[in-house]
Design a protein around this motif. Structure first.
Motif, PDB file in Angstrom:
ATOM      1  N   LYS A  17      -6.375   6.814 -13.699  1.00 38.59           N
ATOM      2  CA  LYS A  17      -5.944   8.223 -13.706  1.00 38.59           C
ATOM      3  C   LYS A  17      -4.649   8.467 -14.477  1.00 38.59           C
ATOM      4  O   LYS A  17      -4.528   9.489 -15.136  1.00 38.59           O
ATOM      5  CB  LYS A  17      -5.868   8.798 -12.293  1.00 38.59           C
ATOM      6  CG  LYS A  17      -4.923   8.061 -11.391  1.00 38.59           C
ATOM      7  CD  LYS A  17      -5.036   8.555  -9.967  1.00 38.59           C
ATOM      8  CE  LYS A  17      -3.994   7.924  -9.096  1.00 38.59           C
ATOM      9  NZ  LYS A  17      -3.853   6.460  -9.172  1.00 38.59           N
ATOM     10  N   ARG A  91       7.803  -0.795 -12.149  1.00 37.87           N
ATOM     11  CA  ARG A  91       6.444  -1.264 -12.507  1.00 37.87           C
ATOM     12  C   ARG A  91       6.258  -2.733 -12.173  1.00 37.87           C
ATOM     13  O   ARG A  91       5.175  -3.288 -12.403  1.00 37.87           O
ATOM     14  CB  ARG A  91       6.175  -1.081 -14.009  1.00 37.87           C
ATOM     15  CG  ARG A  91       6.200   0.330 -14.465  1.00 37.87           C
ATOM     16  CD  ARG A  91       4.990   1.106 -14.002  1.00 37.87           C
ATOM     17  NE  ARG A  91       5.353   2.489 -13.785  1.00 37.87           N
ATOM     18  CZ  ARG A  91       4.738   3.323 -12.957  1.00 37.87           C
ATOM     19  NH1 ARG A  91       3.716   2.915 -12.252  1.00 37.87           N
ATOM     20  NH2 ARG A  91       5.135   4.552 -12.814  1.00 37.87           N
ATOM     21  N   GLY A 129      -1.788  11.326  -8.549  1.00 39.40           N
ATOM     22  CA  GLY A 129      -1.319  10.719  -7.305  1.00 39.40           C
ATOM     23  C   GLY A 129      -2.449  10.416  -6.357  1.00 39.40           C
ATOM     24  O   GLY A 129      -3.537   9.989  -6.773  1.00 39.40           O
ATOM     25  N   ARG A 130      -2.180  10.629  -5.064  1.00 41.90           N
ATOM     26  CA  ARG A 130      -3.188  10.342  -4.040  1.00 41.90           C
ATOM     27  C   ARG A 130      -3.566  11.593  -3.247  1.00 41.90           C
ATOM     28  O   ARG A 130      -4.650  11.686  -2.707  1.00 41.90           O
ATOM     29  CB  ARG A 130      -2.654   9.293  -3.038  1.00 41.90           C
ATOM     30  CG  ARG A 130      -2.195   7.984  -3.634  1.00 41.90           C
ATOM     31  CD  ARG A 130      -3.360   7.202  -4.196  1.00 41.90           C
ATOM     32  NE  ARG A 130      -3.001   5.846  -4.601  1.00 41.90           N
ATOM     33  CZ  ARG A 130      -2.284   5.532  -5.666  1.00 41.90           C
ATOM     34  NH1 ARG A 130      -1.832   6.477  -6.450  1.00 41.90           N
ATOM     35  NH2 ARG A 130      -2.034   4.265  -5.970  1.00 41.90           N
ATOM     36  N   ARG A 180      -3.997  -2.019  -0.574  1.00 36.26           N
ATOM     37  CA  ARG A 180      -3.338  -0.738  -0.888  1.00 36.26           C
ATOM     38  C   ARG A 180      -4.289   0.434  -0.655  1.00 36.26           C
ATOM     39  O   ARG A 180      -3.913   1.455  -0.110  1.00 36.26           O
ATOM     40  CB  ARG A 180      -2.864  -0.735  -2.347  1.00 36.26           C
ATOM     41  CG  ARG A 180      -1.517  -1.388  -2.515  1.00 36.26           C
ATOM     42  CD  ARG A 180      -0.681  -0.663  -3.536  1.00 36.26           C
ATOM     43  NE  ARG A 180      -1.034  -0.946  -4.902  1.00 36.26           N
ATOM     44  CZ  ARG A 180      -0.751  -0.143  -5.906  1.00 36.26           C
ATOM     45  NH1 ARG A 180      -0.153   1.016  -5.700  1.00 36.26           N
ATOM     46  NH2 ARG A 180      -1.070  -0.477  -7.132  1.00 36.26           N
ATOM     47  N   ASP A 184      -3.412   3.356   1.842  1.00 39.63           N
ATOM     48  CA  ASP A 184      -3.285   4.723   1.309  1.00 39.63           C
ATOM     49  C   ASP A 184      -4.295   5.677   1.950  1.00 39.63           C
ATOM     50  O   ASP A 184      -4.016   6.859   2.128  1.00 39.63           O
ATOM     51  CB  ASP A 184      -3.431   4.725  -0.227  1.00 39.63           C
ATOM     52  CG  ASP A 184      -2.307   3.948  -0.926  1.00 39.63           C
ATOM     53  OD1 ASP A 184      -1.302   3.614  -0.263  1.00 39.63           O
ATOM     54  OD2 ASP A 184      -2.433   3.663  -2.136  1.00 39.63           O
TER      55      ASP A 184
HETATM   56  O1   DC Z   1      -0.040   5.333  -8.502  1.00 38.02           O
HETATM   57  P1   DC Z   1       0.873   4.160  -8.147  1.00 38.02           P
HETATM   58  O2   DC Z   1       0.170   2.834  -8.064  1.00 38.02           O
HETATM   59  O3   DC Z   1       2.083   4.085  -9.023  1.00 38.02           O
HETATM   60  O4   DC Z   1       1.405   4.509  -6.660  1.00 38.02           O
HETATM   61  C1   DC Z   1       2.165   3.608  -5.885  1.00 38.02           C
HETATM   62  C2   DC Z   1       1.966   3.913  -4.407  1.00 38.02           C
HETATM   63  O5   DC Z   1       2.538   5.184  -4.104  1.00 38.02           O
HETATM   64  C3   DC Z   1       0.514   3.999  -3.941  1.00 38.02           C
HETATM   65  O6   DC Z   1       0.031   2.780  -3.423  1.00 38.02           O
HETATM   66  C4   DC Z   1       0.513   5.062  -2.887  1.00 38.02           C
HETATM   67  C5   DC Z   1       1.735   5.878  -3.151  1.00 38.02           C
HETATM   68  N1   DC Z   1       1.454   7.224  -3.634  1.00 38.02           N
HETATM   69  C6   DC Z   1       1.191   8.185  -2.690  1.00 38.02           C
HETATM   70  O7   DC Z   1       1.128   7.884  -1.511  1.00 38.02           O
HETATM   71  N2   DC Z   1       1.024   9.474  -3.073  1.00 38.02           N
HETATM   72  C7   DC Z   1       1.060   9.836  -4.360  1.00 38.02           C
HETATM   73  N3   DC Z   1       0.899  11.126  -4.676  1.00 38.02           N
HETATM   74  C8   DC Z   1       1.297   8.854  -5.357  1.00 38.02           C
HETATM   75  C9   DC Z   1       1.470   7.550  -4.971  1.00 38.02           C
END
Ligand code: DC
Length: 220
Positions: A17, A91, A129-130, A180, A184
């Protein structure tokens, strides 16, 4: 196209994404906000303080006053923590799981969501994001849920890390991604969820260009 357009791109780790979101923002000439970077910065801050990323009490003591800034330099997002550009540091592989841990804390989510809504308030943007479509911007103009099989996601993440010079064990990386995903999706507050009105795109067998074109085909 109307004056302001807001696009939500959600999905699990490694679904592609962020690559697509970046391309999409360039194509439409709108702002791109990688919200994961913000949770990663909070994780880094917690570790810098020598605290545990699940320690809600310790995190709640600094979160409201965190010096976290998102700046755009030559069109790309940079994350500043306590005045330092930490875009590369966040990162590092060790930060990924810690960011997932810290993102489960309600005090962190409330602060990050508030910052994200302010950034998205008065301009056209794409946020990845999530919980963007389900919680941060429930009234986004377009919502996409980008996913892919776990093996594909682990392979993509491995390639990305190897290109940066990290040596990675595939099985270990895959387990970490699964963990993860679980964290999440199962946290109490604003978990990773496909919004009811999101368009689902499985990118397992698609190139970045194909995903981008598919998304663009929905955008008027
Ligand atoms: O997209 P990423 O891998 O950089 O995100 C790192 C962590 O941040 C992911 O495991 C869950 C959290 N995250 C979240 O809870 N809500 C978001 N909108 C973006 C990321």
């Amino acid at each position: 196209m109307k004056n302001k357009i807001r696009i939500a791109l959600d999905g699990p780790s490694g679904s592609g994404k962020s690559t697509v979101a970046k391309e999409l923002s360039k194509k439409l000439n709108i702002l791109y906000l990688d919200t994961g970077a913000m949770y990663r910065a909070v994780a880094l801050k917690t570790l810098n303080l020598g605290k545990d990323t699940f320690d809600e009490k310790a995190v709640s003591e600094f979160i409201d006053n965190i010096d976290l800034q998102i700046r755009y330099i030559s069109g790309s997002q940079h994350t500043f923590l306590d005045g330092d550009d930490v875009s590369e540091k966040i990162r590092e592989p060790r930060i990924s799981m810690q960011a997932s841990n810290v993102s489960s804390l309600k005090c962190v989510r409330l602060k990050m969501v508030d910052m994200q809504r302010k950034i998205a308030a008065d301009m056209s943007c794409v946020l990845d994001g999530r919980d963007i479509g389900s919680f941060v911007l429930p009234d986004a103009d377009y919502k996409f849920y980008i996913t892919a099989g776990v093996d594909v996601r682990a392979k993509r993440r491995m390639k990305e890390l190897e290109e940066k010079g990290y040596k990675v064990d595939f099985e270990k990386l895959k387990k970490e991604i699964e963990q993860r995903d679980y964290n999440d999706k199962n946290r109490d507050f604003a978990p990773l969820r496909c919004a009811d009105d999101a368009i689902i795109i499985d990118t397992s067998d698609m190139t970045v260009t194909e995903v981008l074109n598919k998304i663009l085909s929905y955008i008027k």
